[in-house]
Write a protein that holds these residues in place. Structure first.
Motif, PDB file in Angstrom:
ATOM      1  N   GLY A  81       0.780  -1.142   0.003  1.00  0.00           N
ATOM      2  CA  GLY A  81      -0.076   0.035  -0.010  1.00  0.00           C
ATOM      3  C   GLY A  81       0.834   1.350  -0.003  1.00  0.00           C
ATOM      4  N   GLN A  82       2.002   1.365  -0.660  1.00  0.00           N
ATOM      5  CA  GLN A  82       2.691   2.404  -0.579  1.00  0.00           C
ATOM      6  C   GLN A  82       2.860   3.020  -2.358  1.00  0.00           C
ATOM      7  N   PRO A  83       2.007   3.690  -2.655  1.00  0.00           N
ATOM      8  CA  PRO A  83       1.841   3.829  -4.052  1.00  0.00           C
ATOM      9  C   PRO A  83       3.023   4.969  -4.348  1.00  0.00           C
ATOM     10  N   THR A  84       3.458   5.923  -3.849  1.00  0.00           N
ATOM     11  CA  THR A  84       4.458   6.840  -3.944  1.00  0.00           C
ATOM     12  C   THR A  84       5.793   6.205  -4.272  1.00  0.00           C
ATOM     13  N   GLU A  85       5.940   5.378  -3.408  1.00  0.00           N
ATOM     14  CA  GLU A  85       7.368   4.558  -3.297  1.00  0.00           C
ATOM     15  C   GLU A  85       7.357   3.690  -4.695  1.00  0.00           C
ATOM     16  N   ALA A  86       6.078   3.001  -4.904  1.00  0.00           N
ATOM     17  CA  ALA A  86       6.167   2.201  -5.962  1.00  0.00           C
ATOM     18  C   ALA A  86       6.249   2.804  -7.312  1.00  0.00           C
ATOM     19  N   ASN A  87       5.884   4.153  -7.498  1.00  0.00           N
ATOM     20  CA  ASN A  87       6.085   4.927  -8.586  1.00  0.00           C
ATOM     21  C   ASN A  87       7.697   5.485  -8.761  1.00  0.00           C
ATOM     22  N   GLN A  88       8.352   5.807  -7.622  1.00  0.00           N
ATOM     23  CA  GLN A  88       9.730   6.091  -7.547  1.00  0.00           C
ATOM     24  C   GLN A  88      10.638   4.999  -7.865  1.00  0.00           C
ATOM     25  N   LEU A  89      10.169   3.785  -7.400  1.00  0.00           N
ATOM     26  CA  LEU A  89      11.376   2.621  -7.928  1.00  0.00           C
ATOM     27  C   LEU A  89      10.955   2.219  -9.376  1.00  0.00           C
ATOM     28  N   LEU A  90       9.804   2.401  -9.628  1.00  0.00           N
ATOM     29  CA  LEU A  90       9.555   2.001 -11.048  1.00  0.00           C
ATOM     30  C   LEU A  90      10.401   2.931 -12.105  1.00  0.00           C
ATOM     31  N   GLU A  91      10.315   4.204 -11.660  1.00  0.00           N
ATOM     32  CA  GLU A  91      10.877   5.004 -12.514  1.00  0.00           C
ATOM     33  C   GLU A  91      12.570   4.836 -12.693  1.00  0.00           C
ATOM     34  N   GLN A  92      13.024   3.931 -11.658  1.00  0.00           N
ATOM     35  CA  GLN A  92      14.429   3.609 -11.934  1.00  0.00           C
ATOM     36  C   GLN A  92      14.867   2.431 -12.535  1.00  0.00           C
ATOM     37  N   SER A  93      13.674   1.764 -12.885  1.00  0.00           N
ATOM     38  CA  SER A  93      14.026   0.511 -13.487  1.00  0.00           C
ATOM     39  C   SER A  93      14.458   0.467 -14.887  1.00  0.00           C
ATOM     40  N   GLN A  94      15.212  -0.366 -15.458  1.00  0.00           N
ATOM     41  CA  GLN A  94      15.603  -0.643 -16.690  1.00  0.00           C
ATOM     42  C   GLN A  94      15.035  -1.639 -17.496  1.00  0.00           C
ATOM     43  N   GLU A  95      13.813  -2.093 -17.111  1.00  0.00           N
ATOM     44  CA  GLU A  95      13.080  -3.412 -17.706  1.00  0.00           C
ATOM     45  C   GLU A  95      12.411  -2.654 -18.750  1.00  0.00           C
ATOM     46  N   GLN A  96      12.951  -2.416 -19.978  1.00  0.00           N
ATOM     47  CA  GLN A  96      12.183  -1.262 -20.774  1.00  0.00           C
ATOM     48  C   GLN A  96      10.920  -2.060 -21.185  1.00  0.00           C
ATOM     49  N   GLU A  97      10.921  -3.164 -21.558  1.00  0.00           N
ATOM     50  CA  GLU A  97       9.618  -3.870 -22.110  1.00  0.00           C
ATOM     51  C   GLU A  97       8.596  -3.774 -21.093  1.00  0.00           C
ATOM     52  N   ALA A  98       8.769  -4.082 -19.904  1.00  0.00           N
ATOM     53  CA  ALA A  98       7.748  -3.907 -18.711  1.00  0.00           C
ATOM     54  C   ALA A  98       7.258  -2.416 -18.502  1.00  0.00           C
ATOM     55  N   ILE A  99       8.435  -1.650 -18.563  1.00  0.00           N
ATOM     56  CA  ILE A  99       8.082  -0.120 -18.274  1.00  0.00           C
ATOM     57  C   ILE A  99       7.128   0.130 -19.538  1.00  0.00           C
ATOM     58  N   ALA A 100       7.472  -0.081 -20.626  1.00  0.00           N
ATOM     59  CA  ALA A 100       6.637   0.347 -21.923  1.00  0.00           C
ATOM     60  C   ALA A 100       5.186  -0.170 -21.775  1.00  0.00           C
ATOM     61  N   TYR A 101       5.059  -1.252 -21.494  1.00  0.00           N
ATOM     62  CA  TYR A 101       3.579  -1.819 -20.962  1.00  0.00           C
ATOM     63  C   TYR A 101       2.858  -1.107 -20.031  1.00  0.00           C
ATOM     64  N   ILE A 102       3.534  -0.919 -18.835  1.00  0.00           N
ATOM     65  CA  ILE A 102       2.938  -0.088 -17.765  1.00  0.00           C
ATOM     66  C   ILE A 102       2.561   1.336 -18.145  1.00  0.00           C
ATOM     67  N   GLN A 103       3.534   1.964 -19.070  1.00  0.00           N
ATOM     68  CA  GLN A 103       3.386   3.237 -19.475  1.00  0.00           C
ATOM     69  C   GLN A 103       2.015   3.270 -20.263  1.00  0.00           C
ATOM     70  N   GLU A 104       1.951   2.278 -21.150  1.00  0.00           N
ATOM     71  CA  GLU A 104       0.769   2.254 -22.077  1.00  0.00           C
ATOM     72  C   GLU A 104      -0.636   2.064 -21.340  1.00  0.00           C
ATOM     73  N   GLN A 105      -0.692   1.254 -20.199  1.00  0.00           N
ATOM     74  CA  GLN A 105      -1.886   1.090 -19.458  1.00  0.00           C
ATOM     75  C   GLN A 105      -2.125   2.135 -18.630  1.00  0.00           C
ATOM     76  N   SER A 106      -1.131   2.970 -18.386  1.00  0.00           N
ATOM     77  CA  SER A 106      -1.247   4.169 -17.419  1.00  0.00           C
ATOM     78  C   SER A 106      -1.516   5.592 -18.161  1.00  0.00           C
ATOM     79  N   GLU A 107      -1.882   5.325 -19.449  1.00  0.00           N
ATOM     80  CA  GLU A 107      -2.124   6.647 -20.293  1.00  0.00           C
ATOM     81  C   GLU A 107      -3.145   7.651 -19.803  1.00  0.00           C
ATOM     82  N   GLY A 108      -2.854   8.760 -19.694  1.00  0.00           N
ATOM     83  CA  GLY A 108      -3.946   9.677 -19.083  1.00  0.00           C
ATOM     84  C   GLY A 108      -4.099   9.666 -17.376  1.00  0.00           C
ATOM     85  N   ALA A 109      -3.381   8.908 -16.852  1.00  0.00           N
ATOM     86  CA  ALA A 109      -3.309   8.880 -15.354  1.00  0.00           C
ATOM     87  C   ALA A 109      -1.968   9.688 -14.813  1.00  0.00           C
TER      88      ALA A 109
END
Length: 493
Positions: free
Chosen positions: A346-374
């Motif tokens: 239940g730590q959304p801020t930290e989840a976002n911060q950690l995600l921004e540091q990840s180099q898993e490009q394929e996973a990040i691209a999918y997450i960004q696509e599904q978060s469009e508009g958020a």
């Protein structure tokens, strides 16, 4: 006495062999020596039976009589079918032995040539028959051996043990080829037990043990693949695995368990057996192994902790996974896994911060696509997290695979669980202590209450954001925006 052999098989010639072929085969057989461990008494008896076969088949009259006797047995075969395993451990009666060989050709040999008959049965691959014929002379028929009917007692007993051990060993190899690994291991162990008190066979014991060591990985896989109801056998598999890990000094250790597996091979072996283990079995195994320390075991322990924490609604296990990931993060990119841990806590801020540091490009691209508009990546992370738990985590546990399609992998259900919600509330309370200023001090912040920026500069460790003050549902978590997250931050101890 009669033994289940025929003269053609003894000389290794077909029934239509010429006299010249029989003569040559006879010479060849005498020049072929059995294993060096056999004693002279047994080898001499073997040669006498070979000579007996040659005498019968090399003369036209005696061969014709013998062929007539063979033709009367409609079940005769140059390669008789073997009796089926398993045999009982108790000594066989004469009646049982007669039934065993009822449809096989037999020949008469002198009692003193018993050991030679056993050697020939070994030569011809009749290992089950060796077990049936030799075992009684170490048990029920041992009196005949003690009376010296077959030669010097000590020599005969030693040769009987050797013949039985070799038969068990050869059966072990056959069972291995047939992929009956546990049975092969048991046969090999019986072979070792027969030789344990015979110092003269140390080299042979070493050969057999080498086979058992190389067989062990296959044996472990076979035992662990058994149904969960086979508790005793599966526990044996886990024990053998633990012995291998101890010898290797961990999953990625440099020790030698004599299995012949390199470090990479052993890692593949561990990956293969994971699908046969339950959540609890993997928890017990990999959490303990991670303390050696072992990076490979720590990463596998993370999977086990997340699987157990999510499926059993135990966020405290997610916290343990988070701790291991922080240790692994010093050497590798595990920000994606850390962000999922933060999400489950239940730590959304930290989840976002950690995600921004990840180099898993394929996973990040999918997450960004599904978060469009958020306003952040949380919606996509939630979708990715559910799919990751279902396909990459649950699939590696035998007791969770069937739950991937029944709705169990649901963040909504996870956050709706009262015990999860209570734990996360308690986690927040523990993370945000209420400062108690001294009456004589001014209202300035105490050292422990310094702004997060100051703490980070002094310690070199990034501050850990807490979860929102209250998340009553999964929907609240997903719709929580950074603007509503409390600004207080604490360091994880």
């Amino acid at each position: 006495m009669r033994i289940p052999l025929d003269y053609y098989r003894i000389l290794c010639v077909p029934a239509k062999a010429t006299t010249a072929q029989i003569t040559q085969a006879y010479r060849d057989r005498l020049s072929q020596f059995p294993r060096r461990e056999h004693n002279a008494l047994a080898i001499e008896a073997r040669n006498r039976i070979i000579e007996q076969a040659f005498e019968v088949l090399s003369q036209t009259e005696t061969r014709a009589v013998y062929d007539h006797e063979l033709s009367g047995n409609m079940f005769r075969s140059l390669v008789p079918s073997r009796p089926k395993l398993p045999f009982p451990d108790r000594p066989s009666s004469d009646t049982e032995l007669e039934a065993l060989t009822a449809h096989q050709p037999t020949i008469d040999i002198a009692e003193k040539d018993l050991l030679g008959g056993l050697l020939l049965l070994l030569d011809l691959g009749e290992y089950e028959l060796v077990l049936k014929w030799a075992a009684p002379y170490l048990k029920g028929k041992g009196k005949l051996v003690k009376e010296g009917k077959f030669g010097a007692v000590e020599i005969v007993e030693q040769e009987l043990r050797l013949c039985l051990a070799l038969a068990h060993w050869e059966l072990s190899r056959e069972q291995w080829l047939q992929q009956h690994y546990e049975q092969a291991a048991l046969s090999g162990q019986k072979s070792q037990e027969l030789l344990v008190d015979v110092a003269q066979f140390a080299d042979l014991q070493q050969e057999i043990q080498g086979d058992l060591n190389r067989l062990r990985p296959y044996q472990v896989l076979e035992l662990l693949a058994l149904p969960e109801s086979e508790t005793q056998e599966r526990q044996r598999g886990l024990q053998l695995l633990q012995e291998m890990l101890s010898a290797r000094v961990g999953i990625d250790g440099q020790g030698d368990d004599q299995s012949g597996l390199s470090i990479d091979d052993f890692l593949r072996f561990i990956q293969q057996l994971r699908s046969y283990l339950t959540v609890q079995e993997q928890l017990d195994l990999f959490v303990a192994e991670s303390k050696r320390p072992s990076a490979a075991a720590a990463y596998l322990a993370v999977y086990a902790l997340l699987a157990a924490g999510f499926s059993q609604r135990k966020p405290d296990l997610v916290v343990q996974a988070q701790t291991l990931l922080k240790r692994l993060g010093k050497r590798q990119d595990v920000f994606l896994e850390q962000s999922i841990c933060a999400l489950l806590l239940g730590q959304p801020t930290e989840a976002n911060q950690l995600l921004e540091q990840s180099q898993e490009q394929e996973a990040i691209a999918y997450i960004q696509e599904q978060s469009e508009g958020a306003p952040d990546l949380l919606p996509g992370l939630c979708l990715y997290g559910e799919q990751w738990l279902k396909t990459e985590v649950f699939s590696h546990f035998r007791d969770l695979r069937q739950r991937r399609e029944d709705g169990s992998v649901s963040l909504t259900a996870y956050f709706a669980d009262p015990e999860v919600q209570q734990y996360l509330d308690d986690l927040l309370t523990e993370a945000v202590p209420t400062p108690t200023p001294h009456p004589d001090t001014e209202s300035t912040a105490a050292p422990s209450e310094k702004p997060p920026e100051t703490l980070q500069s002094e310690t070199g460790v990034s501050p850990h954001p807490s979860r929102p003050a209250k998340v009553d549902s999964f929907e609240d978590l997903v719709t929580q925006t950074p603007a509503t997250v409390p600004r207080h931050r604490l360091l994880l101890v």
